[in-house]
Design a protein around this motif. Structure first.
Motif, PDB file in Angstrom:
ATOM      1  N   GLU A  87       0.645  -1.210  -0.058  1.00  0.00           N
ATOM      2  CA  GLU A  87       0.103  -0.048  -0.047  1.00  0.00           C
ATOM      3  C   GLU A  87       0.830   1.178   0.027  1.00  0.00           C
ATOM      4  O   GLU A  87       0.340   2.425   0.336  1.00  0.00           O
ATOM      5  CB  GLU A  87      -1.010  -0.041   1.223  1.00  0.00           C
ATOM      6  CG  GLU A  87      -2.192  -1.036   0.905  1.00  0.00           C
ATOM      7  CD  GLU A  87      -3.292  -0.796   1.932  1.00  0.00           C
ATOM      8  OE1 GLU A  87      -4.122  -0.365   1.505  1.00  0.00           O
ATOM      9  OE2 GLU A  87      -3.133  -0.645   3.033  1.00  0.00           O
ATOM     10  N   HIS A 106      -1.147   5.940   7.259  1.00  0.00           N
ATOM     11  CA  HIS A 106      -2.388   5.292   7.068  1.00  0.00           C
ATOM     12  C   HIS A 106      -2.612   4.129   8.202  1.00  0.00           C
ATOM     13  O   HIS A 106      -1.834   3.631   8.639  1.00  0.00           O
ATOM     14  CB  HIS A 106      -2.169   4.226   5.693  1.00  0.00           C
ATOM     15  CG  HIS A 106      -3.066   3.334   5.507  1.00  0.00           C
ATOM     16  ND1 HIS A 106      -4.369   3.901   5.374  1.00  0.00           N
ATOM     17  CD2 HIS A 106      -3.151   2.032   5.516  1.00  0.00           C
ATOM     18  CE1 HIS A 106      -5.216   2.635   5.043  1.00  0.00           C
ATOM     19  NE2 HIS A 106      -4.287   1.444   5.115  1.00  0.00           N
ATOM     20  N   HIS A 108      -5.643   1.488  10.500  1.00  0.00           N
ATOM     21  CA  HIS A 108      -7.060   0.963  10.608  1.00  0.00           C
ATOM     22  C   HIS A 108      -7.612   0.919  11.908  1.00  0.00           C
ATOM     23  O   HIS A 108      -8.166   0.038  12.651  1.00  0.00           O
ATOM     24  CB  HIS A 108      -6.827  -0.456  10.382  1.00  0.00           C
ATOM     25  CG  HIS A 108      -6.161  -0.916   8.899  1.00  0.00           C
ATOM     26  ND1 HIS A 108      -5.373  -2.075   8.797  1.00  0.00           N
ATOM     27  CD2 HIS A 108      -6.015  -0.236   7.897  1.00  0.00           C
ATOM     28  CE1 HIS A 108      -4.918  -2.076   7.606  1.00  0.00           C
ATOM     29  NE2 HIS A 108      -5.178  -0.857   6.899  1.00  0.00           N
ATOM     30  N   HIS A 189     -12.314   0.125   5.595  1.00  0.00           N
ATOM     31  CA  HIS A 189     -10.925  -0.123   5.504  1.00  0.00           C
ATOM     32  C   HIS A 189     -10.119   0.616   6.798  1.00  0.00           C
ATOM     33  O   HIS A 189      -9.568   0.144   7.527  1.00  0.00           O
ATOM     34  CB  HIS A 189     -10.399   0.354   3.980  1.00  0.00           C
ATOM     35  CG  HIS A 189      -8.657   0.042   3.995  1.00  0.00           C
ATOM     36  ND1 HIS A 189      -8.101   0.072   2.828  1.00  0.00           N
ATOM     37  CD2 HIS A 189      -7.893  -0.100   4.878  1.00  0.00           C
ATOM     38  CE1 HIS A 189      -6.928  -0.383   2.775  1.00  0.00           C
ATOM     39  NE2 HIS A 189      -6.759  -0.443   4.187  1.00  0.00           N
TER      40      HIS A 189
HETATM   41 ZN   LIG Z   1      -4.633  -0.581   4.921  1.00  0.00          ZN
END
Ligand SMILES: [Zn+2]
Length: 282
Positions: A87, A106, A108, A189
């Protein structure tokens, strides 16, 4: 990356040292677990960015764990570099789209996830530490319409096309050179946030998580109080919570950026004292 020739004052040394600490801080504060990542734009070569290889953020220890990528296509600068994150295109495409962004995170985080999953409930700034979230509600990026026939629908932003579409979500107009949003949710996500430097982005990531938790609890409490939800709804405040107004949000954003160096020093010290984390550059 080889750090053996760098002095303590070298801007690259400082960036790498802080990047390793930031990996630990984000883990310590529940923004990342074994998944999630942070990157920084190369301080001397803006056409490159740096992030750790394929490993849990808490385990990052030294320059050897870090990989430099070309912003242009997220290929490695060193052709012999070890495996990286699939990613990384989240980071590469945001750095490409916005020259003013120097750090991307990034996550979660489980407190934020309900707002990337629920329909009809918007994540908003609900207290003064999260003014950067804005008063309009955090936008949600949905990867699903971008899939082509035969592509594996695993929700990962694992190519330039997906990364560029996510990057575009940070503005309302194609001609805009700076992101209007500091955070964008990713449907089913997680979320991605940006900052002009590591301290700003880490601050935003941590307080996005805390703000989401506060909003959720506010909505639960309002649901328990007879008439609570209705009162707030009648006043246009949302379903069970009072978000910051536009003026409050703007004022708090200025305040946040003026004071975020204080928690950063605490956060660095916290992870230095935890035996789980090692930073060879400190
Ligand atoms: Zn991710």
């Amino acid at each position: 990356m080889d750090t053996s020739s760098l002095s303590d004052e070298d801007p690259l040394f400082v960036a790498l040292r802080d990047l390793i600490s930031a990996n630990h801080i984000l883990h310590y504060h529940g923004v990342v677990d074994a998944y999630g990542h942070i990157s920084v734009r190369h301080p001397l070569h803006p056409s490159q960015y740096i992030m750790c290889g394929y490993m849990a953020p808490a385990m990052v220890t030294s320059g050897r764990d870090l990989i430099a990528y070309h912003v242009s296509d997220s290929s490695t600068v060193d052709p012999d570099a070890k495996k990286g994150y699939s990613e990384r295109f989240i980071h590469g495409e945001i750095f490409k789209r916005y020259p003013s962004v120097n750090c991307v995170i990034h996550s979660h985080a489980e407190e934020v996830l309900p707002y990337a999953v629920s329909m009809g409930v918007t994540l908003k700034a609900v207290y003064h530490m999260a003014g950067f979230l804005g008063s309009r509600g955090v936008k949600v990026f949905d990867i699903d319409p971008l899939y082509r026939e035969g592509e594996q629908r695993d929700m990962l932003v694992n190519n330039s096309r997906f990364g560029a579409a996510l990057a575009e979500k940070f503005v309302s107009g194609a001609e805009m050179q700076s992101p209007e949003e500091s955070v964008v949710l990713m449907r089913r996500h997680g979320f991605t946030c940006v900052g002009r430097d590591i301290v700003t982005a880490v601050y935003r990531a941590i307080y996005t998580r805390i703000n989401a938790e506060a909003q959720t609890k506010s909505m639960v409490i309002a649901g328990l109080v007879p008439g609570g939800r209705e009162v707030l709804r009648d006043e246009g405040m949302g379903i069970g919570f009072q978000a910051l107004t536009e003026e409050q949000s703007e004022g708090c954003t200025v305040m946040n950026e003026g004071f975020q160096d204080k928690p950063w020093r605490l956060w660095v010290r916290e992870v230095e004292k935890q035996p789980l984390y090692y930073n060879d550059l400190r």
